[in-house]
Scaffold this motif. Structure first.
Motif, PDB file in Angstrom:
ATOM      1  N   ILE A  69      23.051  20.820 -19.402  1.00 61.02           N
ATOM      2  CA  ILE A  69      23.026  21.191 -17.892  1.00 61.02           C
ATOM      3  C   ILE A  69      22.966  22.690 -18.312  1.00 61.02           C
ATOM      4  O   ILE A  69      22.412  23.590 -17.723  1.00 61.02           O
ATOM      5  CB  ILE A  69      23.801  20.942 -16.806  1.00 61.02           C
ATOM      6  N   ALA A  70      24.063  23.306 -19.019  1.00 61.08           N
ATOM      7  CA  ALA A  70      24.531  24.625 -19.334  1.00 61.08           C
ATOM      8  C   ALA A  70      23.214  25.253 -19.876  1.00 61.08           C
ATOM      9  O   ALA A  70      22.894  26.421 -19.448  1.00 61.08           O
ATOM     10  CB  ALA A  70      25.680  24.828 -19.891  1.00 61.08           C
ATOM     11  N   VAL A  71      22.703  24.696 -20.930  1.00 57.19           N
ATOM     12  CA  VAL A  71      21.553  25.369 -21.680  1.00 57.19           C
ATOM     13  C   VAL A  71      20.444  25.279 -20.819  1.00 57.19           C
ATOM     14  O   VAL A  71      19.565  26.326 -21.059  1.00 57.19           O
ATOM     15  CB  VAL A  71      21.355  24.642 -23.091  1.00 57.19           C
ATOM     16  N   PHE A  72      19.999  24.369 -20.097  1.00 56.55           N
ATOM     17  CA  PHE A  72      19.103  24.077 -19.459  1.00 56.55           C
ATOM     18  C   PHE A  72      18.948  25.184 -18.141  1.00 56.55           C
ATOM     19  O   PHE A  72      18.110  26.228 -17.990  1.00 56.55           O
ATOM     20  CB  PHE A  72      19.143  22.858 -18.719  1.00 56.55           C
ATOM     21  N   LEU A  76      16.375  28.357 -17.616  1.00 56.07           N
ATOM     22  CA  LEU A  76      15.575  28.343 -16.418  1.00 56.07           C
ATOM     23  C   LEU A  76      15.965  29.987 -16.147  1.00 56.07           C
ATOM     24  O   LEU A  76      14.970  30.714 -15.481  1.00 56.07           O
ATOM     25  CB  LEU A  76      16.379  27.676 -15.286  1.00 56.07           C
ATOM     26  N   ARG A  77      17.154  30.439 -16.239  1.00 57.80           N
ATOM     27  CA  ARG A  77      17.306  31.677 -15.671  1.00 57.80           C
ATOM     28  C   ARG A  77      16.764  32.717 -16.512  1.00 57.80           C
ATOM     29  O   ARG A  77      16.202  33.840 -15.980  1.00 57.80           O
ATOM     30  CB  ARG A  77      18.945  31.998 -16.041  1.00 57.80           C
ATOM     31  N   LEU A  78      16.493  32.537 -17.903  1.00 55.63           N
ATOM     32  CA  LEU A  78      15.576  33.356 -18.628  1.00 55.63           C
ATOM     33  C   LEU A  78      14.041  33.411 -18.303  1.00 55.63           C
ATOM     34  O   LEU A  78      13.750  34.443 -18.476  1.00 55.63           O
ATOM     35  CB  LEU A  78      15.621  32.765 -20.301  1.00 55.63           C
ATOM     36  N   ILE A 139      11.485  30.258  -5.073  1.00 59.68           N
ATOM     37  CA  ILE A 139      11.139  29.267  -6.581  1.00 59.68           C
ATOM     38  C   ILE A 139      12.375  28.536  -6.819  1.00 59.68           C
ATOM     39  O   ILE A 139      12.217  27.460  -7.293  1.00 59.68           O
ATOM     40  CB  ILE A 139      10.692  30.259  -7.656  1.00 59.68           C
ATOM     41  N   GLN A 140      13.557  28.961  -6.398  1.00 58.47           N
ATOM     42  CA  GLN A 140      14.672  28.078  -6.630  1.00 58.47           C
ATOM     43  C   GLN A 140      14.899  26.692  -5.806  1.00 58.47           C
ATOM     44  O   GLN A 140      15.219  25.604  -6.480  1.00 58.47           O
ATOM     45  CB  GLN A 140      15.827  28.747  -6.239  1.00 58.47           C
ATOM     46  N   PHE A 141      14.075  26.751  -4.698  1.00 61.74           N
ATOM     47  CA  PHE A 141      14.368  25.546  -3.825  1.00 61.74           C
ATOM     48  C   PHE A 141      13.707  24.216  -4.792  1.00 61.74           C
ATOM     49  O   PHE A 141      14.254  23.276  -4.655  1.00 61.74           O
ATOM     50  CB  PHE A 141      13.650  25.804  -2.641  1.00 61.74           C
ATOM     51  N   PRO A 142      12.329  24.346  -5.035  1.00 66.59           N
ATOM     52  CA  PRO A 142      11.801  23.239  -5.884  1.00 66.59           C
ATOM     53  C   PRO A 142      12.681  22.724  -7.083  1.00 66.59           C
ATOM     54  O   PRO A 142      12.879  21.607  -7.240  1.00 66.59           O
ATOM     55  CB  PRO A 142      10.336  23.408  -6.095  1.00 66.59           C
ATOM     56  N   ILE A 143      13.103  23.774  -7.715  1.00 70.16           N
ATOM     57  CA  ILE A 143      14.072  23.670  -9.002  1.00 70.16           C
ATOM     58  C   ILE A 143      15.033  22.920  -8.613  1.00 70.16           C
ATOM     59  O   ILE A 143      15.638  21.916  -9.249  1.00 70.16           O
ATOM     60  CB  ILE A 143      14.442  25.122  -9.712  1.00 70.16           C
ATOM     61  N   TRP A 144      15.840  23.322  -7.351  1.00 69.21           N
ATOM     62  CA  TRP A 144      16.918  22.320  -7.063  1.00 69.21           C
ATOM     63  C   TRP A 144      16.959  21.103  -6.834  1.00 69.21           C
ATOM     64  O   TRP A 144      17.626  20.357  -7.280  1.00 69.21           O
ATOM     65  CB  TRP A 144      17.715  23.093  -5.799  1.00 69.21           C
ATOM     66  N   ILE A 145      15.858  20.893  -5.844  1.00 69.76           N
ATOM     67  CA  ILE A 145      15.182  19.694  -5.668  1.00 69.76           C
ATOM     68  C   ILE A 145      15.003  18.602  -6.830  1.00 69.76           C
ATOM     69  O   ILE A 145      15.513  17.416  -7.038  1.00 69.76           O
ATOM     70  CB  ILE A 145      14.136  19.386  -4.327  1.00 69.76           C
ATOM     71  N   ILE A 253      27.495  21.397 -11.073  1.00 67.99           N
ATOM     72  CA  ILE A 253      27.659  22.261 -12.172  1.00 67.99           C
ATOM     73  C   ILE A 253      26.626  22.978 -12.652  1.00 67.99           C
ATOM     74  O   ILE A 253      26.658  24.266 -12.908  1.00 67.99           O
ATOM     75  CB  ILE A 253      28.127  21.286 -13.472  1.00 67.99           C
ATOM     76  N   TYR A 254      25.435  22.598 -12.168  1.00 67.84           N
ATOM     77  CA  TYR A 254      24.368  23.426 -12.348  1.00 67.84           C
ATOM     78  C   TYR A 254      24.342  24.751 -11.455  1.00 67.84           C
ATOM     79  O   TYR A 254      24.328  26.056 -11.680  1.00 67.84           O
ATOM     80  CB  TYR A 254      22.880  22.807 -12.168  1.00 67.84           C
ATOM     81  N   PHE A 255      24.782  24.571 -10.337  1.00 74.27           N
ATOM     82  CA  PHE A 255      24.945  25.666  -9.209  1.00 74.27           C
ATOM     83  C   PHE A 255      26.199  26.793  -9.598  1.00 74.27           C
ATOM     84  O   PHE A 255      25.823  27.988 -10.117  1.00 74.27           O
ATOM     85  CB  PHE A 255      25.425  25.126  -7.926  1.00 74.27           C
TER      86      PHE A 255
END
Lengths: 303, 379
Positions: A69-72, A76-78, A139-145, A253-255
């Motif tokens: 999750i951390a690397v993912f 995503l942030r990159l 863009i964050q919303f679909p990523i979260w879901i 943890i992602y958050f």
């Protein structure tokens, strides 16, 4: 009024090309959606790539789902880094034009139409889009879901989630046989379920989100805007803190990781770009507007 | 004005929070799939809505009793209802086939409990708690209920005392989602930890274990001294019950093998999540017929109805496949919601639980096979 009407219409070829390209892309997107369907786009374009990336990271990074999750999150942030930088810059520019905005509001308080026109002109000349800063958030919303669904499928606490995993794993991903079942325990957490404490992760999520928002939100001169900002700064972390009590702790943890990266990025951008240099209202003959420069240029000019 | 805007924003955020929490897919609720069993023309079903019902098969699905007695409120799709005022009585998700014995109806639930209901009245008699959710059904032999749990353990509960029949539950290395297979001397069970275990039926002590090389999400089938085990490696493994040695295994098929296998007259029949049915010779694994394609994933194993196999898919289709030829017929294609559990067959009639929370009664001899649906369709 007459001066306004007499002004010739100027077509900027660069802007025209940009508009045409935008409409072309929108048309293509509508065509693809109507042909393929939202469900398939969601599944094939978001869920499956996300789910398989997480599985791949888990398989090749020590069989730790937290590391995956951390690397993912970092990946995503990159990927969204250009958008984040754009958002931060837009936010800073908005802050820079605030004094001028206040002056315009004072000057045209009796003429709403003119005020809107002047505000738009100010935004245009400053290179600011009032809605431009929203894109990274949207863009964050679909990523979260999508991430929520992917985490649930991967850690599969129920048979329905395991069925979803079976359907979404790429046929060529043979490592799935060896890595199932995934190690879903981390410290006191079962990553497929909410934090049992149930306050550690919610407080961490809300705290990091609050700090990130505090760093990102630029001071507003308009009291109404300032009040809205304050409400958002408080409500969003509370809302996500509440989500955390309901959803899998893997998502929490992602958050947390995403917020921490956001804080670091914000700090780095602030360091690189320098402090905001609010533009004092100038006495431009027509509108009282002068070209707005960003903080770095302002800092150089100061030197 | 400003205060209204602020309040509006707060209300919008709260609404978003509640909507997302309710509908993002499982934060507050956990739908199971509808499971059915039939005894003396009474259909016992645990619906995906959390209700347990007994229906008169001959009288158009008339309700004989329901648990809880009142019908659950029909709320929006993101059923927060399960945690509403009814939550004290509605069951959490049920995945295992119910078992009827000696006046009791035994049902396992995701809420960690094995429930025993009076089969005539629906009154709850007792329950037994494991330490985590129970996904598979129970296997009842000699007055003892055997089942596995997500707490990694295998339990043996004496129905007479409602206590453990063994000194302690047997611990595997991971979740046990399938129902055990039991013979006179042993209990056989597959675990997500990749192993099939054989336990002493009296003591629960391990006799042997065998690593099939992949997680086993479903139940093992015991027939003719052999164990038939499906896995996420897309294969069916056949082990000798005596010592756990592997007799043969299939090549890689088109999908995970999750449902129970059906063994009859020297042949084994099973389906895959890839949407195919297979018929193989038990002796050597050679095919009886070419794999039969069906629409949708086959989660549950087939059942026998005379010369045919009956199998449902998650696409809401129910098929009949001839055992000898592999010839496929559609029995019914309008089941609302997928068929994820094993149908029950009585003569020409088939009773199917759908993921939508409905029970369908069908008669294969009729032109329109649908006899009744519970709850009745609004149409």
């Amino acid at each position: 009024m007459s001066a306004q009407a007499a002004r010739p219409v100027q077509v900027n070829p660069k802007q025209l090309r940009k508009s045409l390209l935008t409409w072309l892309l929108i048309g293509a997107a509508i065509l693809v959606i109507s042909r393929v369907g939202w469900g398939t786009i969601w599944q094939e374009g978001l869920i499956r790539p996300m789910l398989n990336t997480l599985l791949f990271l888990y398989a090749y990074l020590g069989h730790s789902f937290v590391i995956a999750i951390a690397v993912f999150t970092i990946l995503l942030r990159l990927i969204t880094l250009p958008l984040t930088i754009k958002q931060v810059r837009a936010s800073r520019k908005m802050a820079e034009v605030q004094p001028k905005m206040a002056e315009l509001q004072k000057k045209y308080s009796g003429d709403k139409e003119r005020l809107v026109q002047e505000q738009q002109r100010l935004y245009k000349e400053a290179g600011v889009s009032p809605l431009g800063g929203c894109l990274p958030t949207l863009i964050q919303f679909p990523i979260w879901i999508g991430l929520y669904q992917s985490i649930n499928s991967i850690l599969a606490d129920t048979p329905l989630e395991l069925m979803s995993l079976a359907k979404n794993v790429y046929a060529g991903f043979r490592a799935i046989v060896d890595i199932l079942p995934l190690q879903s325990h981390f410290l006191w957490l079962n990553l497929a379920r909410p934090d049992p404490t149930p306050f550690v992760l919610p407080v961490l999520v809300a705290g990091t989100m609050w700090l990130q928002q505090k760093l990102m939100t630029q001071p507003a001169t308009d009291p109404q805007q300032a009040s809205m900002n304050q409400t958002m700064q408080l409500m969003m972390p509370l809302m996500f803190g509440y989500f955390t009590t309901q959803f899998s702790s893997g998502l929490a943890i992602y958050f947390v990781i995403s917020n921490v990266i956001g804080i670091v990025m914000q700090w780095a951008i602030e360091r690189f770009e320098g402090p905001i240099a609010p533009k004092a209202p100038a006495s431009n003959a027509a509108t009282g507007i002068e070209k707005v420069t960003d903080g770095k240029k302002a800092r150089k000019a100061k030197r | 004005m400003r205060i209204f805007k602020k309040r509006g924003l707060v209300a919008l955020l709260l609404l978003t929070a509640i909507t997302l929490a309710g509908c993002m897919g499982g934060g507050l609720t956990n739908p199971g799939w509808t499971v059915v069993t039939v005894q003396e023309d009474v259909v016992y079903a645990a619906l995906s809505t959390g209700q347990v019902v007994a229906l008169d098969a001959a009288k158009g699905g008339e309700v004989l009793w329901s648990y809880p007695p009142a019908s659950p409120s029909s709320g929006p799709a993101c059923a927060i209802a399960r945690r509403s005022s009814d939550s004290a009585t509605l069951l959490d998700a049920v995945y295992g086939t119910p078992v009827v014995s000696d006046g009791l109806l035994l049902i396992t639930s995701f809420d960690r409990r094995l429930y025993a209901f009076d089969r005539n009245t629906g009154a709850k008699q007792w329950d037994f708690s494991a330490e985590d959710s129970i996904i598979g059904g129970v296997t009842l032999v000699g007055g003892v209920a055997y089942f596995g749990s997500a707490d990694h353990r295998v339990y043996a509960v004496d129905l007479a005392t409602q206590k453990l029949a063994w000194e302690a539950p047997f611990a595997t290395g991971d979740r046990v989602w399938g129902a055990p297979a039991v013979d006179e001397a042993r209990v056989y069970v597959g675990s997500m930890d990749h192993y099939v275990y054989a336990l002493d039926r009296q003591t629960g002590r391990e006799i042997w274990r065998y690593d099939v090389g992949c997680s086993i999400p479903g139940s093992v089938t015991l027939a003719d001294g052999l164990l038939f085990v499906g896995g996420v490696d897309k294969r069916l493994h056949v082990l000798k019950a005596e010592d756990g040695s592997e007799l043969w295994k299939t090549g890689e098929l088109d999908g995970w093998v999750w449902g129970e296998a059906l063994v009859e007259e020297g042949y084994v029949y099973f389906g895959t999540l890839g949407g195919h049915m297979y018929g193989l010779r038990v002796a050597d694994g050679s095919p009886r017929w070419e794999p039969v394609a069906v629409e949708g994933a086959v989660r549950a194993g087939p059942v026998s109805q005379g010369q045919n196999l009956i199998v449902g898919t998650d696409a809401g289709r129910l098929y009949s496949i001839h055992k000898e030829t592999g010839e496929r017929d559609m029995v019914y294609d309008q089941i609302n919601g997928g068929v994820l559990s094993r149908p029950a067959v009585v003569g020409d009639r088939i009773f199917v639980g759908a993921a939508s929370g409905r029970v369908y009664a069908l008669d294969v001899t009729r032109r329109d096979p649908l006899l009744w649906v519970y709850p009745p369709s609004s149409k």
